[in-house]
Design a protein around this motif. Structure first.
Motif, PDB file in Angstrom:
ATOM      1  N   ALA A   1      37.334  91.586  25.067  1.00 57.11           N
ATOM      2  CA  ALA A   1      38.554  92.255  25.419  1.00 57.11           C
ATOM      3  C   ALA A   1      38.654  93.396  24.267  1.00 57.11           C
ATOM      4  CB  ALA A   1      39.549  91.342  25.527  1.00 57.11           C
ATOM      5  N   HIS A   2      39.039  94.626  24.917  1.00 57.27           N
ATOM      6  CA  HIS A   2      39.279  95.688  24.125  1.00 57.27           C
ATOM      7  C   HIS A   2      40.978  95.674  24.079  1.00 57.27           C
ATOM      8  CE1 HIS A   2      40.780 100.157  24.479  1.00 57.27           C
ATOM      9  NE2 HIS A   2      40.458  99.860  23.165  1.00 57.27           N
ATOM     10  N   ALA A   3      41.517  95.554  23.034  1.00 53.61           N
ATOM     11  CA  ALA A   3      43.209  95.239  22.940  1.00 53.61           C
ATOM     12  C   ALA A   3      43.784  96.142  22.033  1.00 53.61           C
ATOM     13  CB  ALA A   3      43.299  93.916  22.578  1.00 53.61           C
ATOM     14  N   GLY A   4      44.033  97.268  22.392  1.00 53.59           N
ATOM     15  CA  GLY A   4      45.031  98.268  21.960  1.00 53.59           C
ATOM     16  C   GLY A   4      46.376  97.695  22.361  1.00 53.59           C
ATOM     17  N   TRP A   5      47.532  98.458  21.851  1.00 51.30           N
ATOM     18  CA  TRP A   5      48.648  97.737  22.120  1.00 51.30           C
ATOM     19  C   TRP A   5      49.260  97.748  23.655  1.00 51.30           C
ATOM     20  CZ3 TRP A   5      53.032  99.784  24.477  1.00 51.30           C
ATOM     21  CH2 TRP A   5      53.017 100.820  24.810  1.00 51.30           C
TER      22      TRP A   5
ATOM     23  N   VAL B   1      56.940 100.376  21.840  1.00 52.91           N
ATOM     24  CA  VAL B   1      56.067  99.716  21.672  1.00 52.91           C
ATOM     25  C   VAL B   1      56.727  98.176  21.216  1.00 52.91           C
ATOM     26  CG1 VAL B   1      54.051  98.868  20.332  1.00 52.91           C
ATOM     27  CG2 VAL B   1      54.216 101.179  20.925  1.00 52.91           C
ATOM     28  N   ARG B   2      57.514  98.455  20.385  1.00 58.11           N
ATOM     29  CA  ARG B   2      58.222  97.037  20.019  1.00 58.11           C
ATOM     30  C   ARG B   2      58.916  96.628  21.229  1.00 58.11           C
ATOM     31  NH1 ARG B   2      63.545  95.709  17.931  1.00 58.11           N
ATOM     32  NH2 ARG B   2      63.378  93.895  16.260  1.00 58.11           N
TER      33      ARG B   2
ATOM     34  N   LEU C   1      56.275  99.576  11.687  1.00 60.99           N
ATOM     35  CA  LEU C   1      54.892  98.745  11.418  1.00 60.99           C
ATOM     36  C   LEU C   1      54.610  97.656  11.990  1.00 60.99           C
ATOM     37  CD1 LEU C   1      54.918  99.618   7.536  1.00 60.99           C
ATOM     38  CD2 LEU C   1      53.915 101.042   9.388  1.00 60.99           C
ATOM     39  N   ALA C   2      53.392  97.722  13.025  1.00 56.89           N
ATOM     40  CA  ALA C   2      53.304  96.805  13.769  1.00 56.89           C
ATOM     41  C   ALA C   2      51.999  95.805  13.564  1.00 56.89           C
ATOM     42  CB  ALA C   2      52.849  96.966  15.132  1.00 56.89           C
TER      43      ALA C   2
END
Length: 251
Positions: free
Chosen positions: A107-111, A156-157, A195-196
């Motif tokens: 799996a390709h997991a970008g955000w 994103v958060r 910062l994640a």
């Protein structure tokens, strides 16, 4: 998982670039992919990744030179000799193996994909195909952008805190562990920035899904410039690949 070394591409794609969509010479990319396949001893199937949640099942025909590239961000197979492959240059690759060599997945997991449920969708597809439970899977996290460099916005958060609705049509699950997903974000140096911890967010979602055997995810693509490509660091750069396969030849 490949690194940026060992290929034939010139700068800024030096040298083991496996991405055909980044501006590198097609002949160099083809030679690099041949080298990658030779090292694997399997036939890698590259996807056209769109930062989504679609999971596809790979069969022998998908590895043919004439096969069309599939639009998806995850793949699984129960056939030997086919390497489920995802490309990255800061996003997180997650590889899965079912017990007894009954199936594998990548799996390709970008955000966006991670928040949308690409890992959960991959786990469900692989478990169904391999007739196993999530707790029986083994998962490995590759190199990705580290928590000291992955600056993101409030959107994103919010996606990970469950205040938004995922593209799959269900609410984003809260992460396991003390503090939930909120603990994976620290205040950045600018208002509205965070910062994640991408790998940490993935570990939490794997835990919620029932995957207990998880390793990897400790390498930062931004910090290790001589070893990894990083889009966030360089913008114009190559792509690495992570692959998983069942030993043997396609039927």
């Amino acid at each position: 998982m490949s690194t940026r070394t060992g290929g034939c591409s010139a700068a800024p794609y030096d040298s083991m670039n496996l991405g055909s969509h980044v501006g590198d010479g097609p002949a160099d990319v083809a030679r690099n992919r041949d080298r990658f396949a030779a090292v694997l001893g399997a036939r890698p199937v590259f996807l056209n990744q769109v930062h989504g949640t679609r999971v596809v099942r790979l069969q022998a025909a998908d590895a043919a030179a004439s096969a069309a590239t599939i639009d998806a961000d995850a793949a699984f197979t129960t056939e030997a000799g086919l390497a489920c492959t995802v490309m990255v240059a800061d996003c997180l690759p997650v590889l899965f193996a079912a017990p007894g060599g009954r199936g594998v997945a990548a799996a390709h997991a970008g955000w966006r994909g991670l928040a949308g449920g690409v890992l959960e969708a991959t786990i469900a597809a692989l478990c169904q195909a391999a007739a196993c439970r999530p707790g029986e899977l083994v998962a490995w996290l590759g190199a990705c952008i580290g928590p000291r460099h992955f600056e993101v916005g409030d959107d994103v958060r919010t996606a990970f805190l469950g205040e938004a609705v995922a593209p799959l049509g269900c609410e984003v699950p809260q992460a396991a562990g003390e503090g939930g997903a909120a603990s994976r974000f620290t205040a950045g140096g600018r208002p509205g920035k965070w910062l994640a911890d991408l790998a940490g967010l993935a570990r939490d979602r794997l835990a919620v899904a029932g995957v207990q055997q998880v390793s990897g995810g400790h390498w930062c693509t931004v910090e290790e410039g001589s070893r990894f490509f990083s889009f966030r660091r360089d913008r114009v750069t190559g792509r690495m690949a992570a692959a998983v396969w069942i030993g043997g030849s396609p039927g």
